[in-house]
Write an enzyme that holds these catalytic residues in place. Structure first.
Site, PDB file in Angstrom:
ATOM      1  N   ASP A  22       2.771   7.890 -43.428  1.00  0.00           N
ATOM      2  CA  ASP A  22       1.821   7.462 -44.473  1.00  0.00           C
ATOM      3  C   ASP A  22       0.590   8.376 -44.463  1.00  0.00           C
ATOM      4  O   ASP A  22       0.013   8.676 -45.512  1.00  0.00           O
ATOM      5  CB  ASP A  22       1.338   6.021 -44.222  1.00  0.00           C
ATOM      6  CG  ASP A  22       2.362   4.981 -44.674  1.00  0.00           C
ATOM      7  OD1 ASP A  22       3.337   5.371 -45.345  1.00  0.00           O
ATOM      8  OD2 ASP A  22       2.178   3.797 -44.334  1.00  0.00           O
TER       9      ASP A  22
ATOM     10  N   ILE B 238      13.295  20.771 -35.951  1.00  0.00           N
ATOM     11  CA  ILE B 238      11.988  20.408 -35.416  1.00  0.00           C
ATOM     12  C   ILE B 238      10.990  21.566 -35.580  1.00  0.00           C
ATOM     13  O   ILE B 238      11.134  22.620 -34.941  1.00  0.00           O
ATOM     14  CB  ILE B 238      12.092  19.962 -33.939  1.00  0.00           C
ATOM     15  CG1 ILE B 238      13.075  18.788 -33.824  1.00  0.00           C
ATOM     16  CG2 ILE B 238      10.711  19.591 -33.382  1.00  0.00           C
ATOM     17  CD1 ILE B 238      12.757  17.565 -34.697  1.00  0.00           C
TER      18      ILE B 238
ATOM     19  N   CYS C 188       9.330  14.892 -33.112  1.00  0.00           N
ATOM     20  CA  CYS C 188      10.795  14.993 -32.999  1.00  0.00           C
ATOM     21  C   CYS C 188      11.465  13.687 -33.395  1.00  0.00           C
ATOM     22  O   CYS C 188      11.679  12.815 -32.542  1.00  0.00           O
ATOM     23  CB  CYS C 188      11.180  15.363 -31.571  1.00  0.00           C
ATOM     24  SG  CYS C 188      10.284  16.772 -30.914  1.00  0.00           S
TER      25      CYS C 188
ATOM     26  N   GLU D 231       9.295  15.642 -44.394  1.00  0.00           N
ATOM     27  CA  GLU D 231       8.448  14.428 -44.379  1.00  0.00           C
ATOM     28  C   GLU D 231       9.025  13.349 -45.292  1.00  0.00           C
ATOM     29  O   GLU D 231       8.282  12.573 -45.906  1.00  0.00           O
ATOM     30  CB  GLU D 231       7.011  14.763 -44.774  1.00  0.00           C
ATOM     31  CG  GLU D 231       6.415  15.795 -43.849  1.00  0.00           C
ATOM     32  CD  GLU D 231       5.128  15.355 -43.222  1.00  0.00           C
ATOM     33  OE1 GLU D 231       4.728  14.205 -43.369  1.00  0.00           O
ATOM     34  OE2 GLU D 231       4.529  16.189 -42.546  1.00  0.00           O
TER      35      GLU D 231
END
Ligand SMILES: Cc1cc2nc3c(=O)[nH]c(=O)nc-3n(C[C@H](O)[C@H](O)[C@H](O)COP(=O)(O)OP(=O)(O)OC[C@H]3O[C@@H](n4cnc5c(N)ncnc54)[C@H](O)[C@@H]3O)c2cc1C
Length: 385
Positions: free
Chosen positions: A240, A157, A124, A363
């Site tokens: 990452d 979310i 979140c 993302e």
């Protein structure tokens, strides 16, 4: 020495993921794409097969898969259904900060139970006014004695409405801006968690995406991940790790589209011959096959760097951006090969187009990936204001 071959274990993993995607995901993809039910049955089977907890370290009973292993199975699962894959991937997104930054006790308490019983988790970070600019988030976590009290709202979310555990990013020192952000582990049963509207999405309709509000949500101080003020770093390091799998999902979706388009082009006859014999179609197919291979290599390289413990912010961004842009281009071209049929819901192509779009947004949007890449490639600029 550069070796592109998969180990026997990796080949077995890929075959297992492919078989699962072919048997459990693909045949159910259209049904769950309607968006009126959550694929509980498929997720239960994904848990039993070990996909949901595959990245949890073996020390905590998880699969302990490496990043290369993870991108190999990600490609296969997204090939089966990107929406269901997103549910699995978003859970990993929430597990990752715990296994990267959690204490041994936090890992035992919060990760291990997911390996005993099927459950999902959610990450979140995003808020209405803080999307790409995640450092501007307004959710607060104020310390009161031996606990933190979280107040604020999150949006978009994934798994929010179905998760058992949340990683919540909140500011413990708002005057410090992004450097005041901290990350908390918040179990679902904590009072004050309000699940809001479920989003009606264009694609990935098998996944659950909601608004969430935290109203005086109290968590013990030991649920803080790392230290106060480390939250932004926790989020960035986590991303990452998870961006290469999004690139892999792009490769999987593109591959699914290309496979359908090749089959169609070989059987669809116009002007007396299969359309695959028109050079226009054949060259399009060649171009897409090349780009899919290129994207897979970027994805594998980013994952390999992660496994070596090397810095890979730029490479993860490249893998995510290239893989998802490729999925968008490829699915559109493949839809074109289907002609009018590609536009109809009776055929799989329009779903693949809709599913590709999200890969360019979540993302970190692909513009943000280009920012990450360009900053590293260009480096410092003298006299920059
Ligand atoms: C279906 C779905 C699921 C999601 N799941 C999750 C989740 O589980 N957890 C979570 O925390 N978040 C989740 N997100 C949120 C997602 O990560 C954000 O939507 C994304 O980071 C972009 O934020 P935004 O939507 O506010 O767009 P904005 O940040 O408002 O961006 C709007 C546009 O401006 C561009 N832009 C913004 N800043 C710059 C810049 N500096 N330079 C160039 N261009 C820029 C963007 O690229 C974009 O094109 C999800 C989103 C969706 C749609």
């Amino acid at each position: 020495m550069i070796d592109f071959s998969l180990t026997e274990e990796q080949q077995a993993l890929r075959d297992m993921a492919h078989e699962f995607a072919a048997k459990e995901m693909k045949p159910n993809a259209a049904k769950y794409d309607r968006g009126d039910q959550f694929p509980d049955d498929v997720m239960q089977k994904a848990f039993e097969a070990g996909f949901i907890t595959c990245q949890i370290p073996e020390a905590y009973n998880g699969g302990g898969l490496s990043d290369v292993d993870t991108v190999i199975i990600s490609e296969e699962l997204a090939w089966g259904c990107a929406g269901m894959y997103t549910t699995i991937m978003a859970s990993s997104l929430a597990f990752t900060p715990i296994f990267l930054f959690g204490t041994d006790e936090q890992k035992r308490k919060f990760l291990q139970p997911f390996t005993d019983k099927m459950g999902l988790a959610a990450f979140c970070l995003t808020e209405r006014e803080a999307g790409s600019d995640a450092g501007a988030l307004k959710t607060k976590a104020l310390k009161a004695g031996n606990e933190y009290v979280i107040n604020g709202s999150k949006c978009f979310i994934t798994n929010g409405g179905v998760a058992r555990l949340y990683i919540v990013f909140a500011n413990t020192d708002p005057e410090k801006g992004a450097r005041g952000i901290s990350a908390f582990i918040v179990p679902r049963e904590t009072p004050g968690i309000v699940i809001g509207k479920e989003e009606d999405k264009m694609g990935h309709r098998a996944s659950n995406t909601v608004e969430m509000t935290f109203e005086d949500v109290k968590v013990p101080a030991e649920n803080l991940l790392g230290k106060e003020g480390l939250g932004f770093l926790v989020a960035m390091r986590t991303l990452d790790h998870t961006r290469a799998p999004v690139g892999a999902a792009g490769v999987g979706v593109a591959r699914a589209a290309l496979e359908y388009a090749i089959d169609y082009a070989k059987t669809r006859v116009q002007f007396g011959k299969p359309i695959a014999l028109f050079q226009n179609t054949a060259f399009k197919i060649a171009q897409m096959a090349m780009e899919i291979n290129a994207a897979r290599h970027l994805v594998w390289h980013a994952a390999w760097l992660l496994d070596q413990g090397k810095s890979c912010g730029k490479e993860s961004a490249m893998a995510k951006c290239f893989g998802s842009d490729l999925a968008m281009r490829t699915t559109l071209e493949c839809l074109q090969i289907f002609g009018g049929y590609g536009y109809m819901k009776d055929y799989p192509m329009e779903k693949l187009v809709r599913d590709s779009k999200l890969l360019q947004i979540y993302e970190g949007t692909n513009e943000v990936q280009r920012l990450v890449i360009s900053r590293e490639v260009i480096g410092p600029i003298k006299d920059a204001k």
